[in-house]
Design a protein around this motif. Structure first.
Motif, mmCIF file in Angstrom:
data_model
loop_
_atom_site.group_PDB
_atom_site.id
_atom_site.type_symbol
_atom_site.label_atom_id
_atom_site.label_comp_id
_atom_site.label_asym_id
_atom_site.label_seq_id
_atom_site.Cartn_x
_atom_site.Cartn_y
_atom_site.Cartn_z
ATOM 1 N N THR A 11 0.841 -1.210 0.000
ATOM 2 C CA THR A 11 0.000 0.000 0.000
ATOM 3 C C THR A 11 0.867 1.247 0.000
ATOM 4 O O THR A 11 0.575 2.232 -0.707
ATOM 5 N N PHE A 12 1.931 1.229 0.777
ATOM 6 C CA PHE A 12 2.845 2.370 0.843
ATOM 7 C C PHE A 12 3.439 2.684 -0.532
ATOM 8 O O PHE A 12 3.441 3.831 -0.979
ATOM 9 N N TRP A 13 3.947 1.636 -1.189
ATOM 10 C CA TRP A 13 4.599 1.865 -2.485
ATOM 11 C C TRP A 13 3.596 2.247 -3.576
ATOM 12 O O TRP A 13 3.899 3.084 -4.426
ATOM 13 N N ILE A 14 2.414 1.681 -3.536
ATOM 14 C CA ILE A 14 1.394 2.057 -4.521
ATOM 15 C C ILE A 14 0.998 3.521 -4.337
ATOM 16 O O ILE A 14 0.871 4.289 -5.304
ATOM 17 N N THR A 15 0.824 3.929 -3.069
ATOM 18 C CA THR A 15 0.462 5.326 -2.792
ATOM 19 C C THR A 15 1.586 6.282 -3.194
ATOM 20 O O THR A 15 1.342 7.349 -3.775
ATOM 21 N N LEU A 20 3.751 10.313 -7.016
ATOM 22 C CA LEU A 20 4.746 10.684 -8.026
ATOM 23 C C LEU A 20 4.090 10.934 -9.384
ATOM 24 O O LEU A 20 4.409 11.919 -10.076
ATOM 25 N N PHE A 21 3.151 10.064 -9.756
ATOM 26 C CA PHE A 21 2.447 10.233 -11.032
ATOM 27 C C PHE A 21 1.637 11.535 -11.040
ATOM 28 O O PHE A 21 1.612 12.261 -12.040
ATOM 29 N N ASN A 80 -3.325 18.240 -7.823
ATOM 30 C CA ASN A 80 -2.629 18.753 -6.646
ATOM 31 C C ASN A 80 -3.372 18.397 -5.358
ATOM 32 O O ASN A 80 -2.757 17.976 -4.359
ATOM 33 N N ILE A 81 -4.668 18.573 -5.360
ATOM 34 C CA ILE A 81 -5.459 18.246 -4.161
ATOM 35 C C ILE A 81 -5.423 16.751 -3.885
ATOM 36 O O ILE A 81 -5.278 16.319 -2.741
ATOM 37 N N LEU A 82 -5.551 15.946 -4.942
ATOM 38 C CA LEU A 82 -5.503 14.495 -4.768
ATOM 39 C C LEU A 82 -4.136 14.056 -4.261
ATOM 40 O O LEU A 82 -4.033 13.198 -3.362
ATOM 41 N N ALA A 83 -3.047 14.618 -4.794
ATOM 42 C CA ALA A 83 -1.697 14.273 -4.336
ATOM 43 C C ALA A 83 -1.502 14.654 -2.877
ATOM 44 O O ALA A 83 -0.916 13.886 -2.086
ATOM 45 N N ALA A 84 -1.991 15.847 -2.486
ATOM 46 C CA ALA A 84 -1.871 16.273 -1.088
ATOM 47 C C ALA A 84 -2.663 15.360 -0.163
ATOM 48 O O ALA A 84 -2.208 15.020 0.949
ATOM 49 N N LEU A 90 -0.729 8.913 3.699
ATOM 50 C CA LEU A 90 0.475 8.092 3.779
ATOM 51 C C LEU A 90 1.311 8.450 5.010
ATOM 52 O O LEU A 90 1.748 7.575 5.772
ATOM 53 N N PHE A 91 1.535 9.758 5.231
ATOM 54 C CA PHE A 91 2.383 10.188 6.337
ATOM 55 C C PHE A 91 1.684 10.018 7.690
ATOM 56 O O PHE A 91 2.328 9.774 8.707
ATOM 57 N N THR A 92 0.368 10.146 7.702
ATOM 58 C CA THR A 92 -0.370 9.928 8.951
ATOM 59 C C THR A 92 -0.281 8.475 9.386
ATOM 60 O O THR A 92 -0.121 8.159 10.575
ATOM 61 N N ARG A 93 -0.367 7.560 8.427
ATOM 62 C CA ARG A 93 -0.262 6.141 8.744
ATOM 63 C C ARG A 93 1.137 5.804 9.258
ATOM 64 O O ARG A 93 1.304 4.946 10.142
ATOM 65 N N ALA A 94 2.133 6.503 8.700
ATOM 66 C CA ALA A 94 3.510 6.176 9.091
ATOM 67 C C ALA A 94 3.970 6.898 10.353
ATOM 68 O O ALA A 94 4.735 6.339 11.154
#
Length: 435
Positions: A11-15, A20-21, A80-84, A90-94
């Motif tokens: 999940t981490f790498w897919i996100t 990046l995309f 931009n909104i979707l990436a944010a 991602l960072f909240t989970r980590a």
């Protein structure tokens, strides 16, 4: 437990790959917007004429800038909104609750560098090339987002209308001349464009905004032929004149009955004096009206652009200017119009033309009162206003609100004007010095 860790890792790498995309897409949208808005339509047209399909598509897309920018901004904001959002998740989970601040910091840096500064710098550096390359996908995006953008445009215009602001879709077209003039002035100030080149292009652009009355030779300076004069006197006048064509009048100067070309007059008189039927009686009975061309009258409000086209269409370059009452005001030639583009045209019969502006020992400039303000501005690179008067004498009379006498001095528009000579009610000589 191992399955959960593997799931989290995948999940981490897919996100991360999705973020990046989305950053790549954001950079694409930012660079495309900059390239398509910064690209010169003139250069794109030149490339399109050479067969570039990308440049041709870019021209079509930029015809409606409002729809283009709306579509690109919509796509850019979405990614931009979707990436944010993905980065926050991602960072909240980590990292737990502190991941929100960390995600904001990291995404701000990534978006700023890779989605804004980098693509926009490239787009500005290679505007036309980039515009041609992105035109194909942007055309698809504009088509897809067209319904949403159309609704947004209607909503925005409705809000602006409430505050009294109305959008003008033709404003870009109307601003082309100002854009060219501004670019020429900027290029001249930076030393890239020569003064003569700037004056020629601006002169050509101004033809449609100026009327023949602004540059015509005033009737008081027109040399005419009296139809009732003696034939030998008419011949002497034509030979001594510096002009090839002279208006022919009968009874009074306002009654112009034709225009005499010196070559036609000389041919006719040569035939009467040296031809097979030559005789003194034939010369005395010569009627100058027989060799005169019909006069060509134009209204004083005709623009220089239209008048030049008329001269070319009629295969002539001499016209008499009349006012709204039909009274003679002056005359204009094709050469007068060309001089507004290329500057003063002189020949061996204009010995005083180069001395129209003379610099005196005390640093002042001695000029004829009949010299136009535009010619002075062009010659000396000054900025005297020509809205209220065409000639420098007219400007002095307008500002002074009187007809000055010789010796009077005035200061206005950053210049000092001294009346040197006056003939009747006409100022004939002036001294001018910038203050």
């Amino acid at each position: 437990m191992e399955t959960t860790i593997a799931t989290l890792d995948s999940t981490f790498w897919i996100t991360a790959l999705a973020i990046l995309f989305l950053l790549v897409l954001s950079g694409f949208f930012s660079g495309s917007e900059t390239a398509l808005t910064a690209a010169s339509r003139g250069k794109l047209r030149s490339q399109a004429d050479k067969g570039s399909r990308g440049a041709e598509r870019a021209l079509r897309i930029t015809e409606d800038n409002e729809r283009l920018i709306g579509s690109v901004l919509l796509g850019n904001n979405l990614v931009n909104i979707l990436a944010a959002s993905l980065a926050t998740s991602l960072f909240t989970r980590a990292f737990g609750d502190s991941g929100v601040a960390l995600a904001t910091l990291v995404m701000t840096l990534l978006v700023l560098i890779f989605a804004e500064v980098l693509p926009k710098t490239y787009a500005i550096t290679n505007a036309e090339t980039a515009a041609a390359r992105v035109s194909s996908p942007i055309q698809v995006i504009v088509t897809l987002f067209s319904p949403v953008v159309g609704a947004v445009r209607w909503f925005v215009r409705a809000i602006l209308r409430i505050f009294g602001v109305r959008t003008d879709p033709d404003s870009q077209i109307l601003a082309v001349r100002e854009e060219i003039a501004g670019a020429l002035q900027l290029g001249h100030s930076e030393g890239v464009v020569e003064k003569e080149d700037r004056d020629r292009i601006l002169g050509a652009l101004d033809l449609s905004d100026r009327a023949v009355e602004e540059i015509m030779l005033h009737r008081s300076q027109i040399e005419m032929i009296d139809a009732d004069s003696d034939p030998l006197q008419i011949l002497a006048q034509c030979v001594e004149s510096n002009h090839t064509r002279l208006p022919l009048y009968k009874d009074e100067p306002d009654n112009i009955v034709g225009v005499v070309h010196a070559k036609d007059l000389l041919r006719a008189m040569h035939k009467l004096m040296l031809g097979p039927d030559a005789s003194p009686e034939a010369l005395q009975n010569f009627n100058v009206s027989d060799v005169a061309m019909p006069p060509y009258f134009v209204p004083d409000t005709t623009t220089l652009d239209d008048q030049m086209r008329q001269f070319l269409r009629r295969s002539t370059h001499f016209a008499l200017v009349v006012d709204e009452y039909g009274s003679l005001e002056g005359l204009i030639t094709l050469e007068d119009i060309l001089e507004e583009i290329v500057g003063e045209i002189t020949d061996e019969f204009d010995p005083d033309a180069a001395l129209a502006i003379q610099k005196t020992k005390d640093g002042q400039f001695l000029v004829d009162g009949s010299m136009t303000i535009r010619d002075i501005n062009r010659a000396k690179d000054w900025n005297l206003p020509d809205d209220e008067a065409n000639t420098i004498a007219g400007l002095v009379i307008h500002e002074a609100q009187m007809i000055p006498t010789a010796g009077q001095v005035f200061s206005f528009h950053g210049f000092r004007f001294e009346v040197v000579a006056r003939k009747q009610n006409q100022i004939t000589k002036l001294k001018i010095r910038p203050l």
